[in-house]
Design an enzyme around this catalytic site. Structure first.
Site, PDB file in Angstrom:
ATOM      1  N   CYS A  96      28.568 -16.520   0.853  1.00 56.79           N
ATOM      2  CA  CYS A  96      30.024 -15.576   0.875  1.00 56.79           C
ATOM      3  C   CYS A  96      30.966 -15.240   1.896  1.00 56.79           C
ATOM      4  CB  CYS A  96      28.999 -14.629   0.178  1.00 56.79           C
ATOM      5  SG  CYS A  96      28.808 -13.534  -0.761  1.00 56.79           S
TER       6      CYS A  96
ATOM      7  N   LYS B 139      34.594 -16.267   0.479  1.00 59.68           N
ATOM      8  CA  LYS B 139      35.129 -16.129  -0.589  1.00 59.68           C
ATOM      9  C   LYS B 139      36.515 -15.077  -0.242  1.00 59.68           C
ATOM     10  CE  LYS B 139      31.545 -13.918  -2.797  1.00 59.68           C
ATOM     11  NZ  LYS B 139      31.451 -14.415  -4.116  1.00 59.68           N
TER      12      LYS B 139
ATOM     13  N   ASP C  31      30.070  -4.317  -8.580  1.00 56.46           N
ATOM     14  CA  ASP C  31      30.441  -5.660  -9.484  1.00 56.46           C
ATOM     15  C   ASP C  31      30.235  -6.477 -10.699  1.00 56.46           C
ATOM     16  OD1 ASP C  31      31.007  -6.749  -6.902  1.00 56.46           O
ATOM     17  OD2 ASP C  31      29.107  -7.840  -6.281  1.00 56.46           O
TER      18      ASP C  31
ATOM     19  N   ASP D  10      28.648 -14.261 -10.723  1.00 55.61           N
ATOM     20  CA  ASP D  10      28.663 -14.931  -9.165  1.00 55.61           C
ATOM     21  C   ASP D  10      28.825 -16.651  -8.580  1.00 55.61           C
ATOM     22  OD1 ASP D  10      29.438 -14.558  -6.072  1.00 55.61           O
ATOM     23  OD2 ASP D  10      28.165 -12.629  -6.512  1.00 55.61           O
TER      24      ASP D  10
ATOM     25  N   ASP E 287      23.275  -8.445  -7.780  1.00 61.05           N
ATOM     26  CA  ASP E 287      24.596  -7.273  -8.135  1.00 61.05           C
ATOM     27  C   ASP E 287      22.893  -6.995 -10.209  1.00 61.05           C
ATOM     28  OD1 ASP E 287      26.842  -7.711  -7.202  1.00 61.05           O
ATOM     29  OD2 ASP E 287      27.228  -9.470  -8.597  1.00 61.05           O
TER      30      ASP E 287
ATOM     31  N   GLY F   7      25.517 -23.756 -20.232  1.00 64.48           N
ATOM     32  CA  GLY F   7      25.843 -23.584 -18.947  1.00 64.48           C
ATOM     33  C   GLY F   7      26.951 -24.648 -18.619  1.00 64.48           C
TER      34      GLY F   7
END
Length: 719
Positions: A400, A403, A431, A447, A470, A520
């Site tokens: 993070c 970010k 989020d 994320d 989240d 994915g």
């Protein structure tokens, strides 16, 4: 023209962080082999230097002075470090087996795990004694025993050099504390056979001066809770028993199918085992061409040979023969700051020899305390304005910490039109969004994280727990996930290995949370990035940022500091033990915490914008303010010290601007530290807060009450 990073094509796995591998990693950091991915696997973040063990036991050194920090060393070498105890090598599949994670594949491997002094065949040893190796458990038990004040009795089993050094160190430490003690050395054969008669006589006088009883040529029949029983019926009192005899190889080595000698890996003059792709060095290896006793000097001198031979096995250079010296200098501690030096039959003893030994030991350890500073690549002579400022003076953070700032993200999102679909509800500040499909209510979030560790399995576990935050914060049950993976450039074989590690780990974490991976996407890039898109089902109304009330108590389930610690680790400033603790806290899933907090009025997970930023978002959405008890906010080991040294994550300044009225400095700076896989921050009814805190603590969360919501807008600290 931009030159992309060179692809990875071969895996070198170093099993164990012994002296040979530590020196090899240092050398690798100064001269890496392009295309080789290096992995070091060790039970803990540090590896003790055995040469200073007697000095530590005697009280001359602090515990941390013995430790080689493998996390720092691996970062310097550009290697990934896996913290775990190896339980086997599959020589057919070319995989190293480590509990709790997918197997680690290799093209070339090297074993440097040392030996153990555990004596499982001796009745009572496992229950009532502690082996001198490995050092970690022994050091903890000895330190605890030394803290007592009552008269005690200590027994060391084994009359070799290691045993006599240990027993003299223990006797000295007890004497220095003024503690009455009966100290005994026991050997089933004659003691001190590895030294010449003159040196042996000097050592025996030193033991006698320390009041040590030496019992030789008699076997132990069993170890009881308070005594050791000999075969002649004698019972020697024993409150603390340790073993420095019976050194043996680890049991898992026997199952490798490699050729062994008394349990040790047989190696040729190139340090290769019977499998040419597997090497071994140090005490766990048996030198077939030139057998030698187990001594650290050989492990140290094998390092440059092993370095060249591993590179040759990976495709660069030629093999070199290792020819061990016939004799070596023995420096034996005599308890106090006195030592004996012996070589070629000549021996000297006294404080001067201890100073010499200490100088040699400190010189060795300084190789790892003071790692060379590698210069970054110079900028092109001609470049666009602002390039130097954009690069900054430190590595860009991962997780993070990498970010984009909250203000940039929010201003961009505000330009988007409101959702036009009736079944999609955007939740301001949250989020995740709310979806309605028939009578079902879903939340959806996405994320991803730029990696801050090169261990794909560990990074995947962190990224999955982070993304799930989240869903948990909305009070939802995780349902389905897709993965988005970017790998650094690597060969097809390494792609397969790495994706296997990632997806096996991801499936484990996502399934444990109650969800399933349904697909994915993957691609190659400059560096590893791992992300997830997740859905969750809501039985009740989702918990949002907007439900807080003045008077609500604020609960935080995890400590702060991951941003500072990861920034420091990337710069080689954080100690490995603190980094390992931070990793353990980051991978702790929060489904149990979310169940406990399902009645929260408002909740969020603390991630990139720091505690202050996420709390500010809750206050804005709930039309209230908050008061924080700064001293109650839990922080990770080492984070506060690093913060005080000025270590900052890349996004810190953006986060600091979110709450400019809060003070700066010390613990307050950690309120703006970006968290990866951070804790849940919940606003709960004041009457329920204490019971919820107990429930969270009992479930294993280091949760704390950190403040409360108020009627007055803004954030402030409690006076």
């Amino acid at each position: 023209m931009h030159t992309p990073p060179l692809p990875l094509t071969r895996d070198l796995v170093l099993i164990g962080g012994g002296h040979t591998h530590a020196l090899l990693l240092r050398k690798w950091g100064m001269n890496p082999l392009p295309g080789a991915r290096v992995t070091v696997i060790n039970p803990g973040p540090t590896a003790p230097y055995s040469g200073m063990l007697p000095g530590f036991v005697a009280g001359h050194y602090k515990r941390q002075e013995l430790d080689i920090d493998l996390v720092k060393l691996a970062r310097f070498a550009g290697a990934r470090v896996i913290l775990g105890s190896v339980e086997g090598i599959d020589t057919t599949q070319r995989e190293v087996l480590v509990p709790g994670r997918p197997p680690v594949a290799f093209d070339v491997a090297s074993v440097n795990v040392g030996i153990t002094s555990d004596m499982p065949s001796m009745p009572g040893f496992a229950e009532h004694a502690v082996p001198a190796k490995p050092l970690g458990p022994f050091a903890a038990r000895w330190a605890a025993h030394l803290e007592g004040s009552d008269p005690t009795s200590v027994i060391v089993i084994g009359g070799g050099v290691a045993g006599v050094e240990l027993v003299m160190a223990m006797a000295h430490a007890l004497k220095a504390k003024g503690r009455a003690a009966q100290v005994t050395l026991i050997d089933n054969g004659p003691a001190l056979t590895a030294t010449k008669p003159k040196a042996a006589a000097t050592i025996r006088r030193a033991m006698s001066d320390l009041g040590i009883d030496v019992i030789e040529q008699i076997a132990i029949t069993r170890i009881a809770q308070d005594h050791v029983e000999l075969e002649d019926g004698r019972q020697i009192p024993a409150a603390f028993v340790t073993g420095a005899a019976g050194a043996r190889a680890y049991d898992w080595v026997a199952a490798t199918r490699l050729d062994l000698h008394d349990g040790y890996v047989r190696v040729n003059e190139y340090l290769q085992s019977s499998d040419p792709a597997i090497f071994a060095a140090g005490d766990c290896a048996h030198l077939t061409e030139n057998p030698r006793p187990k001594a650290g000097v050989y492990a140290v001198r094998e390092a440059p040979i092993l370095f060249d031979n591993l590179r040759a096995a990976l495709g660069a250079g030629k093999m070199r023969r290792y020819v061990p010296q016939k004799d070596y200098l023995k420096l034996i501690s005599l308890g106090g700051k006195s030592a004996l030096a012996e070589r070629l039959g000549t021996s000297l003893s006294g404080p001067l020899m201890w100073n010499w030994k200490n100088h040699i030991d400190q010189k060795f350890m300084n190789k790892f305390r003071d790692l060379p500073k590698m210069r970054p690549a110079a900028l092109p002579r001609e470049h666009a304005a602002g390039l130097q400022e954009a690069l900054g003076d430190k590595p860009m953070c991962g997780g993070c910490g990498a970010k984009v700032g909250r203000s940039a993200l929010q201003s961009a999102l505000r330009t988007l039109p409101a959702p036009m679909r009736a079944d999609v509800t955007a939740l301001p500040g949250d989020d995740a969004a709310l979806l309605k499909t028939g009578n079902a209510r879903q939340v959806i979030t996405s994320d991803h994280l730029r990696s801050f560790t090169t261990d794909p399995a560990l990074m995947t576990r962190i990224a999955a727990v982070h993304a799930l935050g989240d869903i948990w914060a909305m009070g939802a049950a995780p349902q389905a996930a897709t993965a988005t993976i970017i790998l650094p450039r690597m060969s097809a074989e390494l792609q397969h290995r790495t994706m296997t590690e990632i997806m096996k780990t991801a499936n484990e974490v996502i399934r444990e949370a109650g969800a399933e991976i349904v697909g994915g996407h993957s691609s190659l890039g400059d560096e590893m990035t791992i992300g997830f898109t997740l859905t969750g089902l809501c039985e009740d109304d989702p918990i949002t940022l907007a439900g807080g009330h003045a008077g609500d108590v604020l609960l935080l389930t995890k400590p702060l500091g991951s941003g500072v610690l990861m920034a420091a680790e990337m710069a080689g400033q954080a100690d490995g033990a603190s980094v390992a603790t931070a990793f353990r806290q980051m991978i702790q899933p929060q489904h149990a915490a979310a169940r406990s907090l399902r009645g929260a009025h408002a909740m969020t997970d603390v991630t990139g914008f720091g505690l202050a930023g996420h709390l500010q978002g809750m206050c804005e959405a709930s039309s209230c303010g908050a008061t924080l008890d700064l001293e109650a906010v839990p922080v990770m080991n080492g984070a506060l010290e690093l913060s005080r040294q000025g270590v900052r994550s890349t996004i810190y300044n953006d986060n600091r601007a979110i709450a400019p009225d809060l003070p700066s400095g010390g613990r307050a700076d950690l309120l703006f530290d970006p968290q990866t896989a951070g804790g849940l921050l919940a606003a709960v009814d004041a009457n329920e807060a204490d019971a919820l805190l107990r429930e969270l603590n009992q479930a294993g969360y280091p949760a704390a009450i950190i403040g409360h919501l108020t009627n007055k807008p803004g954030l402030r600290l409690q006076n």
